[in-house]
Scaffold this active site. Structure first.
Site, PDB file in Angstrom:
ATOM      1  N   GLN A 258       0.857  -1.171   0.000  1.00 51.55           N
ATOM      2  CA  GLN A 258       0.000   0.000   0.000  1.00 51.55           C
ATOM      3  C   GLN A 258       0.893   1.220   0.000  1.00 51.55           C
ATOM      4  O   GLN A 258       1.328   1.682   1.042  1.00 51.55           O
ATOM      5  CB  GLN A 258      -0.893  -0.033   1.241  1.00 51.55           C
ATOM      6  CG  GLN A 258      -1.993   0.980   1.238  1.00 51.55           C
ATOM      7  CD  GLN A 258      -3.073   0.640   2.260  1.00 51.55           C
ATOM      8  OE1 GLN A 258      -3.114  -0.461   2.803  1.00 51.55           O
ATOM      9  NE2 GLN A 258      -3.941   1.584   2.526  1.00 51.55           N
ATOM     10  N   GLY A 259       1.225   1.686  -1.191  1.00 46.10           N
ATOM     11  CA  GLY A 259       2.135   2.824  -1.302  1.00 46.10           C
ATOM     12  C   GLY A 259       1.380   4.131  -1.346  1.00 46.10           C
ATOM     13  O   GLY A 259       0.158   4.170  -1.221  1.00 46.10           O
ATOM     14  N   ALA A 260       2.131   5.215  -1.511  1.00 44.84           N
ATOM     15  CA  ALA A 260       1.518   6.538  -1.544  1.00 44.84           C
ATOM     16  C   ALA A 260       0.677   6.698  -2.808  1.00 44.84           C
ATOM     17  O   ALA A 260      -0.430   7.218  -2.772  1.00 44.84           O
ATOM     18  CB  ALA A 260       2.594   7.613  -1.490  1.00 44.84           C
ATOM     19  N   GLU A 261       1.189   6.197  -3.927  1.00 47.46           N
ATOM     20  CA  GLU A 261       0.518   6.389  -5.208  1.00 47.46           C
ATOM     21  C   GLU A 261      -0.426   5.239  -5.549  1.00 47.46           C
ATOM     22  O   GLU A 261      -1.430   5.425  -6.210  1.00 47.46           O
ATOM     23  CB  GLU A 261       1.560   6.520  -6.336  1.00 47.46           C
ATOM     24  CG  GLU A 261       2.136   7.907  -6.501  1.00 47.46           C
ATOM     25  CD  GLU A 261       1.064   8.962  -6.813  1.00 47.46           C
ATOM     26  OE1 GLU A 261       0.123   8.640  -7.575  1.00 47.46           O
ATOM     27  OE2 GLU A 261       1.169  10.075  -6.290  1.00 47.46           O
TER      28      GLU A 261
ATOM     29  N   LYS B  61      -2.950  -3.301  -9.947  1.00 47.52           N
ATOM     30  CA  LYS B  61      -2.425  -2.034  -9.432  1.00 47.52           C
ATOM     31  C   LYS B  61      -3.524  -0.985  -9.481  1.00 47.52           C
ATOM     32  O   LYS B  61      -4.082  -0.707 -10.529  1.00 47.52           O
ATOM     33  CB  LYS B  61      -1.223  -1.595 -10.275  1.00 47.52           C
ATOM     34  CG  LYS B  61      -0.564  -0.317  -9.781  1.00 47.52           C
ATOM     35  CD  LYS B  61       0.797  -0.096 -10.412  1.00 47.52           C
ATOM     36  CE  LYS B  61       1.435   1.183  -9.900  1.00 47.52           C
ATOM     37  NZ  LYS B  61       2.835   1.338 -10.358  1.00 47.52           N
TER      38      LYS B  61
ATOM     39  N   ASP C   4      11.678   6.233 -12.462  1.00 49.85           N
ATOM     40  CA  ASP C   4      11.798   5.905 -11.040  1.00 49.85           C
ATOM     41  C   ASP C   4      12.624   4.624 -10.882  1.00 49.85           C
ATOM     42  O   ASP C   4      12.165   3.630 -10.313  1.00 49.85           O
ATOM     43  CB  ASP C   4      10.398   5.740 -10.433  1.00 49.85           C
ATOM     44  CG  ASP C   4      10.417   5.614  -8.915  1.00 49.85           C
ATOM     45  OD1 ASP C   4      11.434   5.981  -8.292  1.00 49.85           O
ATOM     46  OD2 ASP C   4       9.402   5.144  -8.352  1.00 49.85           O
TER      47      ASP C   4
END
Ligand SMILES: Nc1ncnc2c1ncn2[C@@H]1O[C@H](COP(=O)(O)OP(=O)(O)O)[C@@H](O)[C@H]1O
Ligand SMILES: [Mg+2]
Lengths: 250, 206
Positions: free
Chosen positions: A14-17, A35, A145
């Site tokens: 569970q990332g920021a984006e 995703k 990235d």
């Protein structure tokens, strides 16, 4: 009518984006990754929708471009751009990041000779990473990235090979797969390519104590493999200088 | 034997019934019934030479059912079966999609798919499968990737899915005189499958 829910699976991260789930596609034995870019309550609703949609479309297109032009990355199975969801091929991994961590932890437990053997394999992995990024740049694609979490290992598909999880598995038989193109773009600019390498360099040097030597191998491999490498590497020098100045000021 | 399956993520009452036929003799009749919109012939009749794996038509069926059930999307064609054929297409041109991915009067093999809501009182699995096995006159073969690859027309697949850049980077390196490790035949099929599934998935984005 029951509501459609694409997102049923186990939460991987569970990332920021993005939130990512492991699930299955079409058959219960075909693993996939879903995703999702959740909406951000603090962003203006219309703007948020547009941004979510844009990132999702951009990532799906780049994945597809790379996959078909011959740079390894997950196959796109399904896109729901309105909800910001992509279903893609599951890459078993591990990520290069986890792999290196395990390796470094393990290395201290081994004798000298064994370490040497592992070093040879590690060098092969770095060679492979340089080659993969070289290919990516030769098709004028910028990742945006490049971190060690966004580089995954995938055992080459041949009958009898096993899933890779520790340092002593043969790295010679695994491919490097690029994931996470959310910040990527199509560009032939040397500057963009140099910044891509610079991002990876920062990521490498900050996470792994012995990384300078490893990163040198990546750059050397990139130099030999990427057709446009000489201009990009010259640019990289400039980008590094700028980066240093910035960090002295800031 | 025909295959019956429900698909992860979709309500389990929606099922695909699939059968693959070679040496087909009644393609012209099937085609004419589609044009006449005869409800008895409401099937997805797919031209197998544009298929590279068994996942490809199931993925199209998945998309068709998904779009049918998603109130924000909906069908672009008259029904879930025509939508399945359309979902094989990498572009928005519906007429072209029927012509390229659906059967023609001269097709000699046919992949037939019937999608049904099995919760309806009128549903019967055995009669659905019986009808599926008899509507196409030909030799039924297993619906699997091995049989499908025997029927694939590679140049048509590459043309329709616009795959001229497939494996571009290796070609580029070869041109520069580098020796490129030859891919196994299996790997080449997998790469093709990935490119085709991706092209279908990105239809709404082109
Ligand atoms: N195709 C995939 N197969 C397996 N794991 C994946 C895949 N894509 C992403 N992951 C895992 O999920 C994590 C987050 O996904 P990523 O696309 O990198 O999104 P984020 O923007 O949050 O970094 C990755 O670091 C990786 O561990
Ligand atoms: Mg990431």
């Amino acid at each position: 009518m029951p509501p459609l829910r694409l997102i049923d699976g186990t939460l991987v991260k569970q990332g920021a984006e993005a939130h990512v789930y492991k699930s299955t596609f079409l058959y219960p034995n075909v693993p996939c990754l879903i995703k999702v870019r959740p909406t951000k309550p603090y962003r203006h609703a219309t703007l948020d929708m547009r941004l979510t949609k844009h990132r999702c479309i951009s990532e799906a297109r780049l994945l597809n471009r790379c996959r078909s032009m011959g740079v390894l990355c997950p196959t796109v199975y399904f896109v729901d751009e309105k909800r910001g969801e992509i279903i893609m091929e599951w890459i078993e991994g591990p990520s290069v990041r986890d792999f290196l961590h395990n390796y470094i932890d393990d290395a201290s437990d081994h004798g000298k000779d064994e370490n040497k053997a592992i070093d040879v394999q590690l060098d092969a992995l770095m060679e492979n990473i340089g080659q993969t990024i070289g290919k990516l740049h030769d098709i004028d694609t910028i990742h945006g990235d490049l971190t060690t979490s966004n580089l995954m290992l995938k055992p080459r598909e041949s009958p009898g090979t096993q899933v890779l999880d520790t340092a002593d598995t043969s790295l010679a038989n695994s491919d490097v797969v690029l994931i996470d193109f959310g910040l990527g773009q199509v560009s032939s600019s040397d500057e963009d390519k140099a910044v891509d390498l610079y991002v990876l360099e920062r990521a490498f040097l900050s996470t792994h104590p012995r990384a300078t030597r490893l990163f040198d191998i990546i750059i050397d491999s990139y130099k030999r493999n990427c057709l446009g490498s000489s201009v990009v590497l010259r640019r990289l020098q400039e980008v590094r200088l700028r980066g240093r100045k910035k960090s002295m000021v800031g | 034997m025909p295959t019956t399956l429900s698909v992860p993520h979709l309500p389990s009452n929606y099922r695909l019934h699939i059968a693959l036929f070679t040496s087909v003799t009644n393609a012209a009749h099937l085609h004419s019934q589609l044009l006449a919109k005869n409800a008895e012939y409401e099937y997805a009749f797919i031209e197998p030479s544009i298929l590279v794996s068994h996942l490809q038509p199931i993925s199209a069926g998945f998309r068709a059912i998904h779009d049918l059930l998603d109130p924000d999307v909906g069908l672009r064609t008259p029904n879930v079966h025509s939508e399945t054929v359309f979902s094989l297409s990498p572009t928005h041109n519906i007429t072209d999609s029927y012509r390229r991915f659906g059967i023609s009067p001269s097709s000699t093999s046919v992949l037939a798919i019937k999608i049904l809501d099995t919760s309806l009182a009128s549903y019967s699995e055995s009669s659905t499968l019986e009808r599926l096995a008899s509507i196409v006159e030909g030799t039924e073969v297993n619906f699997d990737t091995k049989e499908i690859r025997k029927l694939t027309d590679l140049s048509k697949v590459k043309k329709y899915y616009k795959l001229k850049d497939l494996g571009y980077v290796d070609q580029l390196y070869k041109k520069k005189g580098r020796t490129i490790e030859e891919k196994s035949e299996e790997q080449a099929w997998r790469d093709l499958e990935g490119a085709v599934l991706g092209a279908m998935a990105l239809r709404s984005l082109v």
